[in-house]
Every structure is written in structure tokens, then in C-alpha cells.
Scaffold this active site. Sequence first.
Site, PDB file in Angstrom:
ATOM      1  N   GLU A 254      33.215   0.404  52.625  1.00 13.44           N
ATOM      2  CA  GLU A 254      34.547  -0.169  52.872  1.00 13.44           C
ATOM      3  C   GLU A 254      35.014  -1.035  51.702  1.00 13.44           C
ATOM      4  O   GLU A 254      35.512  -2.146  51.888  1.00 13.44           O
ATOM      5  CB  GLU A 254      34.545  -0.957  54.190  1.00 13.44           C
ATOM      6  CG  GLU A 254      34.187  -0.079  55.382  1.00 13.44           C
ATOM      7  CD  GLU A 254      34.276  -0.755  56.738  1.00 13.44           C
ATOM      8  OE1 GLU A 254      34.085  -1.979  56.800  1.00 13.44           O
ATOM      9  OE2 GLU A 254      34.514  -0.041  57.718  1.00 13.44           O
TER      10      GLU A 254
ATOM     11  N   ASP B 116      30.778   3.000  64.877  1.00 18.03           N
ATOM     12  CA  ASP B 116      31.095   1.594  64.665  1.00 18.03           C
ATOM     13  C   ASP B 116      31.206   0.821  65.973  1.00 18.03           C
ATOM     14  O   ASP B 116      32.303   0.388  66.327  1.00 18.03           O
ATOM     15  CB  ASP B 116      32.409   1.491  63.874  1.00 18.03           C
ATOM     16  CG  ASP B 116      32.571   0.138  63.221  1.00 18.03           C
ATOM     17  OD1 ASP B 116      31.614  -0.646  63.249  1.00 18.03           O
ATOM     18  OD2 ASP B 116      33.656  -0.125  62.686  1.00 18.03           O
TER      19      ASP B 116
ATOM     20  N   GLU C 172      34.231  -6.780  69.140  1.00 17.49           N
ATOM     21  CA  GLU C 172      35.340  -6.177  68.398  1.00 17.49           C
ATOM     22  C   GLU C 172      35.997  -5.044  69.180  1.00 17.49           C
ATOM     23  O   GLU C 172      37.215  -4.989  69.306  1.00 17.49           O
ATOM     24  CB  GLU C 172      34.828  -5.669  67.043  1.00 17.49           C
ATOM     25  CG  GLU C 172      35.894  -4.921  66.255  1.00 17.49           C
ATOM     26  CD  GLU C 172      35.417  -4.482  64.879  1.00 17.49           C
ATOM     27  OE1 GLU C 172      34.256  -4.751  64.522  1.00 17.49           O
ATOM     28  OE2 GLU C 172      36.228  -3.873  64.155  1.00 17.49           O
TER      29      GLU C 172
HETATM   30  C1  GCU Z   1      33.690  -2.701  61.231  1.00 14.76           C
HETATM   31  C2  GCU Z   1      34.597  -3.889  61.261  1.00 14.76           C
HETATM   32  C3  GCU Z   1      34.687  -4.547  59.924  1.00 14.76           C
HETATM   33  C4  GCU Z   1      33.301  -4.825  59.377  1.00 14.76           C
HETATM   34  C5  GCU Z   1      32.470  -3.553  59.369  1.00 14.76           C
HETATM   35  C6  GCU Z   1      31.036  -3.764  58.944  1.00 14.76           C
HETATM   36  O1  GCU Z   1      34.271  -1.666  60.501  1.00 14.76           O
HETATM   37  O2  GCU Z   1      35.885  -3.494  61.697  1.00 14.76           O
HETATM   38  O3  GCU Z   1      35.419  -5.738  60.072  1.00 14.76           O
HETATM   39  O4  GCU Z   1      33.374  -5.333  58.105  1.00 14.76           O
HETATM   40  O5  GCU Z   1      32.451  -3.024  60.655  1.00 14.76           O
HETATM   41  O6  GCU Z   1      30.166  -3.664  59.816  1.00 14.76           O
HETATM   42  O7  GCU Z   1      30.751  -3.988  57.791  1.00 14.76           O
END
Ligand code: GCU
Length: 661
Positions: A272, A351, A379
Amino acid sequence: MPDVDPAWLPPGVFRALGTRRTLIRGSGRLVETVHGEAAEACARFGGRVVRDSGPGDTTDDLVLELTGSDGSDGSEAFTYEREGGLTTVTASGQAGLLHGFFHVVRLGEDAFRGERARETHCPAVALRMVDHWDNVAVHPVMGQVERGYAGGSLFWADGRARGETERVPAYGRLLAACGINAVAVNNVNVHESEAHLLTDRIGEVAEIAGALRPYGIRTHLSVSFAAPVLLGGLSTADPLDASVRAWWAEATERVYESVEDFGGFVVKADSEGQPGPFAYGRSHADGANMLAAALAPHGGTVHWRAFVYDHRQDWRDRTTDRARAAHDHFTPLDGEFAANAVLQVKHGPLDFQVREPVSPLIGAMPGTRLAVEVQATQEYTGQQRHVCWLGPMWSEVLRFRPEGEGGACVGELARGGLVAVSNVGDDPFWTGHPLAQANLYTFGRLAWQPDADPDSVLDEWIRLTFGPEETSDPVRLRGGLHAVLDGSWRTYEKYTAPLGVGFMVQPGHHYGPSVDGYEYSPWGTYHFADRDGIGVDRSAATGTGYAAQYVKPWAEVYESPATCPDELLLFFHHVSYDHVLHSGKTVIQHIYDTHFEGVTEVEQAREVWASLADLVGPARHARVAERYEEQLRSAREWRDQVNSYFFRKSGVPDAHGRRIY
Ligand code: GCU
């Protein structure tokens, strides 16, 4: 203690111990903690604590004895027995004595009744960690705590450590009392101010570590893979570059000068948008091993996250399957990770959805130490506005056997630890929703003993949190709390995304329904609903091949809709709306029924909670009652959007003629 909720340690839980005579033998920092706790309880309730009296003294009710010469062997095990009216806890390590002490606290009066042959208690998993996704500075989108639903951070405010002296130790005490022994204090997405914690701001980490240490909790830090460039001014972060390796070795050495018992690093790399070894054509084993090498001389561990996937996917491309990514990336590296490198794997392949299969990576890397990560912060499970006790989900995960009957279960395969993303903030109730405390407690207890019965753990949480000194009718309250908590995860599952298909949440913040919210996005989380059917074909025969990442029996079980469990059907298969489930219902009727049922269950839970008004403190009662209003509003929204969406797609009416829009 500060003005925060005592959670599972209200003064009353210490009554049994506090009215008795306790002898403590041994010395050291954690023994002092035990002594302090016992002394406080006795001061309150009239008991007595003595230190190191001779063997002839027989006036005691409880003996807490450190048997190791200096208690520094690191063992967390303890023995417990009751004989001839004397309760005895022994431990060779100080941490064991601390856990033994809290064992006695949890038992209450039972610790002083009858006889009990010697039992040895030892955590099944050595590292039981809570990862805070706390930002040091408020992030413009994610705020102070990423995916945090309990106010600000316990550790950070306004860009620096809070420096508060009371709340952090109170937190450490609660964690120790449920068995947790490690905390990572900052977000895995390492922004600039967090990056500096590793170097010029390590003093702030040391302060937190100092506050947690008396409770046997080691502090860990999330670090940026690009730190040598960001902080060290190097031109590269290539893990095989000698100057980069030297930079990490030196930076790590300085960390240990400030935090002598530092636990290690947590790393989110090539994930990400976070930097990682791919930029240099290196593998994740190269990256993790470089950090492992820097930590090894000091006894530290690197927790390297396996959450690596393409978050810029083209939704038109049906050949890429995000669920496959972790297994595809990491299994070729099995056996290449250093002994003090732990691969930290999310429990499911996507996730933290309300229902996912267990990640096929767990069990597929016998030559690697794995840690399994769950998400206590809700979440995707109601963001601590909805009641969703996750104990049954985590227990199912921990008991799952990747190789089927006779093979090891996830709780045994998690040799590198069990980790929960924290659900705690600076909220006076710690977790925003007071009932979400049960999730943190349950995580700690399951991490200590992954095959524990989650219902008994919940019962223990209720008993501790709402004892006779906290309520006028513990029995009625206990019944009510079980009624609202026991089935709350399944209730949440009923009114949200059906049959394991996942997501359908509003993009970005992930709260509330949006069936197509991610359908045409780059994030790789699709449901593929059309007029004929729904679900993702992940079979080997006609789909993405994800099902074949499992070994037998699961590869076969998941491969066919005929054998795939109902609750995961749409995760593994694209089926028509009239496909008949094992339950005997069609998929479309299941969607309608569960969504109506889910809302009804929330209505009932809200009523049960209302009936408990005379049994819990007004602030707690009001906070939960208010959140039930929101949960009900939101559940109705989920029901109506999901049902209407699928009615409009399929044209199939509800067999019971209920209102669909
Ligand atoms: C999810 C979450 C993110 C987080 C990511 C992770 O995608 O929405 O906010 O950073 O998990 O576990 O790194």
C-alpha cells in the site's frame, strides 16, 4: 490510577487476595510490581503482605515464590497448587510470577477453596503482541490513530509523546492481566514523524517502554524500510548494500542504548505504498534478514508483514486475485528467513473481513516462523459503534487445521506470535464502545491459550469487569451480557456482506454499506454481482486458482460449490441466485433472510441492554445505549441497501413478501 475505566481490574477483583495473608519470595522489578499490587489490595481490604519470611512461617494463605536464582530466565510459566489450606504459586522467571499473580486474581475466592493438585501454566505462544496503528502527528486523512475508534492515541498527541505518567502504566497493567507481553507503539504506515522515533526521537519511545516494563511488556517499533534514505541521508535503502546494513546496525545499537529490552521492529514493506526491497530488485527475505541481522546481537526480532499485494489493480483484469498475493509472494522464500525474522500474516487472505477463510500461507511455510495477526480494532466489524465480540471468529481461526484432522492448528503454527491490531485509545472507557473491551481481553487470553473456549473467556471477562462490587445483581447482568455479546459477530455477519463475499463498505473510512463501493476500484476486492449471480470464482478449475493454494483436504473442500461451506461460498465461487445452499435455502433467499434476521437481533440486543440499566453505571449504560441506536440505524441501512440491491439485480422477490425497496 488515572480517571479511566478500571475495565477487568476493578478493585473488587482483588478482594479475595486482599483479605488474606500473602508471602512473596524473590526480588526484581516484576516481583516489586507483584508486591505493589498485593500491598495495595491488602491496604484496601485488610490483608497482609510479607516478604521473604523463613520456611517456618505457616501463617500464610498464599505464597508467591520466585524459584530461579535471579528470576531473569525470561520464563513466563508458573505453577499453581493448593494444599492444606495454602495456595502456592511458583515461577522460575519474574514474568511467570506476575502471570501467576494475575491467575490468582482471576480465580478470586476459588483460589482459596478446597485442594488443587499442582498445575503448570505456560503460554502456548511466546509473543503476544498488540500493534498500535497510532500516528505521532495527526494524519490529514487517518487522524491520530489509523482505523482507531476510541479517541486519540494513548501514546501520542500533538506530534509528540504525551508524557502522561498514569494512563500508560494503567494500560500495561490491563494488558499483563490478560496475558499480553508486547506492544508496538506506532503505525505500520510510517509517516515522517514516526520515522524519526527510530533515531533522534527514540527518547520518547524509551519513556513509553519505561512505563510498560514493570508489567513485563516489551516495546516494539514500526520502522520505515527507507529509513537509511529518510533519516540517514544515504542514497539507497538496498538491503544488500554494505553502507545500508551498517546504518541499520548502528541505528539499532543506539535504540538498545535507550531501551535495553527493546523487542524489535515491525515492518510493512512494499505494501500500500510503503517502501520496500522490490525497489532494489531484492526479495523480502533480503529485506527482513538485513533488519534481523541488525537486531540479532541485541536479542531483538523483526516482524515482517506479509500484507503484500497490488493495490493498483485494474478491476477489468479478472486474472489477478488479491487473495493469492501473500502466498504467491512468500512461499518461494520459505526457509530463507533468519531465525529472528518473523513473517506476520493476517489471519485471512484479504483484510480482516467479517468472514474469510484462514490464509493459506499459514501452514505453507514450515521453514519460517510465522506470527498471525488479527484485528481487534473493528475496522470492518462495526468500528466500535456496533457490538461485535470477535472471540468466536478468532477461536475458529486458531483451531483451524490447514492440513486437516491430525495436522497442527493455527494456534500451534503461530510460532512467531499472535498479534492484534489495537482497539484502544485515550477514551475513558479505553475502547470507545465499553463492550469492545471484551475483544482486547479475549485476544490476550486466547493468545496465551489458543485452544481456550472463547465463551469461558467471555464469562471470565464479565465476571471480572462486573463483580458483586460493581453491580447489585451479577447473575442477571451476566445473563444479559451473554445475550448481547455471544452471538454478536454472527449477527453482524448477517446484516452485512453475505456468504463470505466481503467488503460492500463505503470506500475510505469503511463504515456502513456501499455494495458497489469497491467494485470498480483498484483495490482488488470485488463481488462480481450481475443479474444472474454473485461471487468470486477462486476455484482451480475455472477461476483464479486460489483454492489450490490450500493443501488437502481444504483444496478439495473449497474447490467445489458442492463441498464449500455455506459461509464461504461467495468467497470461493460465483453462483446463481437460485443456487441451493447446504442449509436448503437459495442464495438470494439466504441474503434476504439473514438481513432481516440480523436487524431483528440488533433490536433484541438493544432491548436486553435497556433492561440492564439498573445494573451498570449510568455513564457506561448511556454510552452503550447510544451506540445501540447507531448500530440499529446502520444495520437497517445495511439490510435495506443489500436486499434492494440484490432484488433489483436478480428480480427475485422475497418468499415471505417483506418490504424491499
Ligand atoms: C487495511 C487498513 C489500512 C491498514 C492496512 C494494513 O488495509 O484499511 O488502514 O494500513 O490494512 O494492515 O497495513
